[in-house]
Design a protein around this motif. Structure first.
Motif, PDB file in Angstrom:
ATOM      1  N   GLY A 140       7.173   9.554  -1.060  1.00  0.00           N
ATOM      2  CA  GLY A 140       6.723   8.436  -1.893  1.00  0.00           C
ATOM      3  C   GLY A 140       5.526   8.790  -2.750  1.00  0.00           C
ATOM      4  N   GLU A 141       4.534   7.881  -2.744  1.00  0.00           N
ATOM      5  CA  GLU A 141       3.343   8.048  -3.568  1.00  0.00           C
ATOM      6  C   GLU A 141       2.101   7.868  -2.711  1.00  0.00           C
ATOM      7  OE1 GLU A 141       4.082   5.884  -7.609  1.00  0.00           O
ATOM      8  OE2 GLU A 141       5.418   4.988  -6.132  1.00  0.00           O
ATOM      9  N   THR A 142       0.978   8.390  -3.169  1.00  0.00           N
ATOM     10  CA  THR A 142      -0.270   8.307  -2.419  1.00  0.00           C
ATOM     11  C   THR A 142      -0.601   6.856  -2.070  1.00  0.00           C
ATOM     12  OG1 THR A 142      -1.121  10.301  -3.478  1.00  0.00           O
ATOM     13  CG2 THR A 142      -2.734   8.848  -2.433  1.00  0.00           C
ATOM     14  N   SER A 143      -0.983   6.635  -0.827  1.00  0.00           N
ATOM     15  CA  SER A 143      -1.198   5.286  -0.312  1.00  0.00           C
ATOM     16  C   SER A 143      -2.545   4.700  -0.766  1.00  0.00           C
ATOM     17  CB  SER A 143      -1.104   5.287   1.217  1.00  0.00           C
ATOM     18  OG  SER A 143      -2.098   6.140   1.773  1.00  0.00           O
ATOM     19  N   PHE A 144      -2.818   3.487  -0.317  1.00  0.00           N
ATOM     20  CA  PHE A 144      -3.946   2.684  -0.797  1.00  0.00           C
ATOM     21  C   PHE A 144      -5.305   3.292  -0.473  1.00  0.00           C
ATOM     22  CE2 PHE A 144      -6.944  -0.877  -0.354  1.00  0.00           C
ATOM     23  CZ  PHE A 144      -6.785  -1.504  -1.572  1.00  0.00           C
ATOM     24  N   ASN A 167       3.811   4.014  -0.398  1.00  0.00           N
ATOM     25  CA  ASN A 167       3.456   3.938  -1.815  1.00  0.00           C
ATOM     26  C   ASN A 167       2.017   3.458  -1.931  1.00  0.00           C
ATOM     27  OD1 ASN A 167       3.578   1.182  -1.321  1.00  0.00           O
ATOM     28  ND2 ASN A 167       5.329   0.799  -2.641  1.00  0.00           N
ATOM     29  N   GLU A 168       1.593   3.131  -3.146  1.00  0.00           N
ATOM     30  CA  GLU A 168       0.197   2.758  -3.365  1.00  0.00           C
ATOM     31  C   GLU A 168      -0.164   1.458  -2.668  1.00  0.00           C
ATOM     32  OE1 GLU A 168       2.653   0.758  -6.443  1.00  0.00           O
ATOM     33  OE2 GLU A 168       2.527   2.801  -5.638  1.00  0.00           O
ATOM     34  N   GLY A 169       0.824   0.709  -2.216  1.00  0.00           N
ATOM     35  CA  GLY A 169       0.568  -0.536  -1.504  1.00  0.00           C
ATOM     36  C   GLY A 169       0.561  -0.391   0.005  1.00  0.00           C
ATOM     37  N   SER A 170       0.776   0.809   0.511  1.00  0.00           N
ATOM     38  CA  SER A 170       0.722   1.054   1.959  1.00  0.00           C
ATOM     39  C   SER A 170      -0.738   1.241   2.362  1.00  0.00           C
ATOM     40  CB  SER A 170       1.526   2.306   2.326  1.00  0.00           C
ATOM     41  OG  SER A 170       2.849   2.209   1.858  1.00  0.00           O
ATOM     42  N   HIS A 228     -10.160   7.130   3.768  1.00  0.00           N
ATOM     43  CA  HIS A 228     -10.741   5.948   3.127  1.00  0.00           C
ATOM     44  C   HIS A 228     -11.034   6.209   1.651  1.00  0.00           C
ATOM     45  CE1 HIS A 228     -12.383   1.984   3.204  1.00  0.00           C
ATOM     46  NE2 HIS A 228     -13.547   2.381   2.734  1.00  0.00           N
ATOM     47  N   GLU A 229     -10.516   5.336   0.808  1.00  0.00           N
ATOM     48  CA  GLU A 229     -10.646   5.415  -0.648  1.00  0.00           C
ATOM     49  C   GLU A 229     -10.017   6.685  -1.219  1.00  0.00           C
ATOM     50  OE1 GLU A 229     -14.763   4.823  -1.579  1.00  0.00           O
ATOM     51  OE2 GLU A 229     -14.676   2.686  -1.096  1.00  0.00           O
ATOM     52  N   VAL A 230      -9.214   7.352  -0.418  1.00  0.00           N
ATOM     53  CA  VAL A 230      -8.496   8.557  -0.861  1.00  0.00           C
ATOM     54  C   VAL A 230      -6.990   8.354  -0.707  1.00  0.00           C
ATOM     55  CG1 VAL A 230      -8.111  11.021  -0.480  1.00  0.00           C
ATOM     56  CG2 VAL A 230     -10.419  10.068  -0.273  1.00  0.00           C
ATOM     57  N   GLY A 231      -6.605   7.802   0.436  1.00  0.00           N
ATOM     58  CA  GLY A 231      -5.201   7.574   0.711  1.00  0.00           C
ATOM     59  C   GLY A 231      -4.525   8.744   1.400  1.00  0.00           C
ATOM     60  N   VAL A 232      -3.312   8.503   1.852  1.00  0.00           N
ATOM     61  CA  VAL A 232      -2.474   9.541   2.452  1.00  0.00           C
ATOM     62  C   VAL A 232      -1.545  10.071   1.366  1.00  0.00           C
ATOM     63  CG1 VAL A 232      -0.690  10.030   4.167  1.00  0.00           C
ATOM     64  CG2 VAL A 232      -2.563   8.463   4.727  1.00  0.00           C
ATOM     65  N   LYS A 233      -1.545  11.368   1.186  1.00  0.00           N
ATOM     66  CA  LYS A 233      -0.683  11.975   0.175  1.00  0.00           C
ATOM     67  C   LYS A 233       0.678  12.298   0.775  1.00  0.00           C
ATOM     68  CE  LYS A 233      -4.395  14.007  -2.606  1.00  0.00           C
ATOM     69  NZ  LYS A 233      -4.953  15.239  -3.193  1.00  0.00           N
ATOM     70  N   GLY A 271       4.328  -0.996   0.545  1.00  0.00           N
ATOM     71  CA  GLY A 271       3.839  -2.349   0.336  1.00  0.00           C
ATOM     72  C   GLY A 271       3.346  -3.033   1.594  1.00  0.00           C
ATOM     73  N   ASN A 272       3.205  -2.297   2.678  1.00  0.00           N
ATOM     74  CA  ASN A 272       2.738  -2.863   3.945  1.00  0.00           C
ATOM     75  C   ASN A 272       1.215  -2.780   3.985  1.00  0.00           C
ATOM     76  OD1 ASN A 272       1.867  -3.141   6.670  1.00  0.00           O
ATOM     77  ND2 ASN A 272       3.882  -2.565   7.409  1.00  0.00           N
ATOM     78  N   PRO A 273       0.510  -3.943   4.000  1.00  0.00           N
ATOM     79  CA  PRO A 273      -0.952  -3.926   3.925  1.00  0.00           C
ATOM     80  C   PRO A 273      -1.641  -3.586   5.227  1.00  0.00           C
ATOM     81  CG  PRO A 273      -0.185  -6.178   4.099  1.00  0.00           C
ATOM     82  CD  PRO A 273       1.049  -5.315   3.985  1.00  0.00           C
ATOM     83  N   GLY A 274      -0.889  -3.458   6.323  1.00  0.00           N
ATOM     84  CA  GLY A 274      -1.501  -3.104   7.603  1.00  0.00           C
ATOM     85  C   GLY A 274      -1.395  -4.244   8.585  1.00  0.00           C
ATOM     86  N   GLY A 275      -2.393  -4.383   9.467  1.00  0.00           N
ATOM     87  CA  GLY A 275      -2.371  -5.449  10.456  1.00  0.00           C
ATOM     88  C   GLY A 275      -3.030  -5.044  11.748  1.00  0.00           C
ATOM     89  N   LEU A 276      -2.404  -5.389  12.861  1.00  0.00           N
ATOM     90  CA  LEU A 276      -3.006  -5.200  14.168  1.00  0.00           C
ATOM     91  C   LEU A 276      -2.997  -3.743  14.602  1.00  0.00           C
ATOM     92  CD1 LEU A 276      -1.411  -8.213  16.061  1.00  0.00           C
ATOM     93  CD2 LEU A 276      -3.224  -8.188  14.362  1.00  0.00           C
ATOM     94  N   LEU A 277      -4.167  -3.269  15.005  1.00  0.00           N
ATOM     95  CA  LEU A 277      -4.276  -1.890  15.462  1.00  0.00           C
ATOM     96  C   LEU A 277      -3.451  -1.665  16.726  1.00  0.00           C
ATOM     97  CD1 LEU A 277      -5.604   0.857  14.976  1.00  0.00           C
ATOM     98  CD2 LEU A 277      -7.515   0.096  16.396  1.00  0.00           C
TER      99      LEU A 277
END
Length: 494
Positions: A343-347, A319-322, A380-385, A266-272
């Motif tokens: 977990g599950e494939t990310s965002f 998860n899907e929200g990462s 991108h548009e695939v996610g991390v499995k 559920g972490n949407p990201g942030g500062l590089l």
């Protein structure tokens, strides 16, 4: 004022170019919709500044290409039935150019919006705690709500589309007009009409706005099989996240942990820069932790100066929200150190944005780079499995119950299926979860009503639905039946 077309174009182009160059100290890079702080001008920043200078030198060539914009400006200004402010047309043109990119992460922020944006990054803000952007012309929640925010408590999810605010359609509004309607003072209420993918009918969700603190690091420990496991949950990557993470990690290491779980669900990201500092705590100098691809296709690998890595294993939870920086973390630790991902494939957000100040307090946030995994893979548009796939119990995926007529015995409906899954998750026995309201489901409803001290009717009315939904949200937020965390700990202790 009647402005000749050629001079109008010169004014607009010069204003944009000089505004960007003159205020370049405000340029920053970020891995999602959250602005980064500056730590000096990097090579990529200097390259962009050089390109802006080149654009200024080639301005005469670009002026001819801008003639259509100037024609439209003049036609509207001189012929529209009502007076139009020139600034309104110019800002509309900028917004239109960015909208044409069909990139929800490239946006224009006027002065007022930028002030609100900086307030959100630097301290705390009042609202519902959800990040939205434009996707296919719809105001869409693009990341999981902030932990413990009103939006999270109300059950909002990524990809929810906001159709109306307090009964008023937001169709036709730009992103920040819609955001201003959603935001509001602490204690005030807002009703959002939501279109949720996979749900037949729209949802009406009432949310009480609140102050949203930006605490991002949460820590606990668990003992299993004689081993001490540290758990660090990162809810986003803000300005202080890396320093807080290092402090908490040091404390865990002093306690003698045998393994570490980094939870970015559920972490949407942030500062590089924040995620880079964290990765430099783990990945030795001989292994890249990230690659960045610039607009020309040139790829640059990034390394730490760490001599040796950790002596204990690490598992990342996704998860899907990462999204974004969370995905950088998971991919880097997996490809760089062969650490498992549970977990599950990310965002699937593999782009990096930069903000360029326009010199008047307004800002363009534009997708500038692609980030790649240490091995050069794009997510991108695939996610991390995950290397170890693990879903949560079914009740974690249920939706708010929206009913007009009570649900009762011998009826069949997708809403009943949703209710049955909730009841089962709470320990009641509905007998089935296929949407048919049978005798066992009725008994389960009666038992639930009796336990919650509401009228025992055996039907799902508005009151029962409200109490049932609240009970599920509380159980999810309490972390009960966290199968993903259990699997991560099992992976570290077996």
């Amino acid at each position: 004022m009647n402005i000749k077309r050629r001079y109008l174009v010169i004014i607009v182009v010069v204003a944009i170019a000089l505004g960007a160059i003159g205020s370049y100290v405000g340029l920053s890079m970020f891995a999602n919709g959250t602005s980064l702080g500056n730590e000096g001008m990097s090579k990529s920043d200097r390259d962009l500044l050089s390109q802006l200078s080149d654009q200024k030198e080639n301005m005469e060539e670009n002026i001819g290409k801008m003639s259509k914009v100037a024609d439209a400006f003049s036609i509207i200004k001189e012929n529209y039935v009502e007076d139009v402010e020139e600034s309104q047309l110019i800002e509309g043109a900028i917004q239109g150019m960015l909208s044409s990119l069909e990139d929800p992460y490239s946006v224009y922020m006027d002065q007022e919006t930028m002030e609100q944006f900086n307030e959100q990054i630097e301290s705390s803000f009042e609202g519902i705690g959800a990040e939205v952007s434009m996707k296919e012309d719809n105001v869409t929640i693009v990341a999981p709500p902030i932990k413990d925010s009103p939006a999270e408590k109300a059950g909002l999810k990524p990809n929810d589309q906001v159709l109306s605010v307090d009964g008023e359609s937001i169709d036709g509004l730009d992103l920040y007009e819609a955001v201003n309607k959603i935001r509001g003072e602490k204690g005030s209420k807002v009703v959002l009409e939501i279109n949720r993918p996979g749900v037949e009918e729209t949802l009406e969700i009432e949310i009480t706005r609140d102050s949203i603190p930006l605490e991002t690091v949460y820590v606990e420990t668990k003992e299993q099989n004689g081993k001490l496991i540290g758990i660090i949950e990162l809810t986003s990557f803000s300005e202080n996240t890396a320093n807080d993470f290092k402090k908490e990690l040091t404390d865990l290491e002093e306690q003698g942990i045998d393994g570490l779980v980094i939870d970015v669900r559920g972490n949407p990201g942030g500062l590089l820069q924040s995620i880079e500092k964290i990765l430099k705590e783990f990945i030795p100098e001989d292994t890249p932790y990230l690659q960045i691809e610039d607009p020309s296709g040139k790829k640059t690998r990034y390394f730490s100066d760490l001599k040796t890595g950790k002596t204990y294993p690490v598992v990342t939870l996704i998860n899907e929200g990462s999204a974004s920086a969370s995905e950088i973390l998971a991919a880097a630790l997996n490809e760089g150190l062969d650490y498992d991902i549970v977990g599950e494939t990310s965002f699937g957000k593999g782009t990096v944005q930069q903000t360029v100040s326009m010199g008047d307090g307004s800002t363009i946030k534009i997708t500038r780079f692609k980030w790649l995994t240490p091995e050069g893979n794009s997510i991108h548009e695939v996610g991390v499995k995950p290397t170890i796939e693990q879903k949560m119990p079914d009740y974690y995926y249920t939706n708010p119950i929206q009913i007009e007529d009570a649900l009762a015995l011998d009826e069949s409906d997708s809403k009943i299926e949703n209710v049955q899954i909730m009841l089962e998750g709470l320990g009641y026995k509905p007998g089935r979860t296929d949407g048919y309201f049978n005798k066992s489901t009725q008994e389960a409803v009666e038992n639930f009503q009796r336990d919650k001290e509401i009228e025992v009717t055996g039907v799902i009315d508005t009151k029962t639905a409200e109490v049932l939904q609240t009970a599920i949200i509380e159980k999810v937020r309490d972390g009960e039946d966290d199968l993903q965390l259990e699997k991560a700990i099992e992976t570290l202790t077996d």
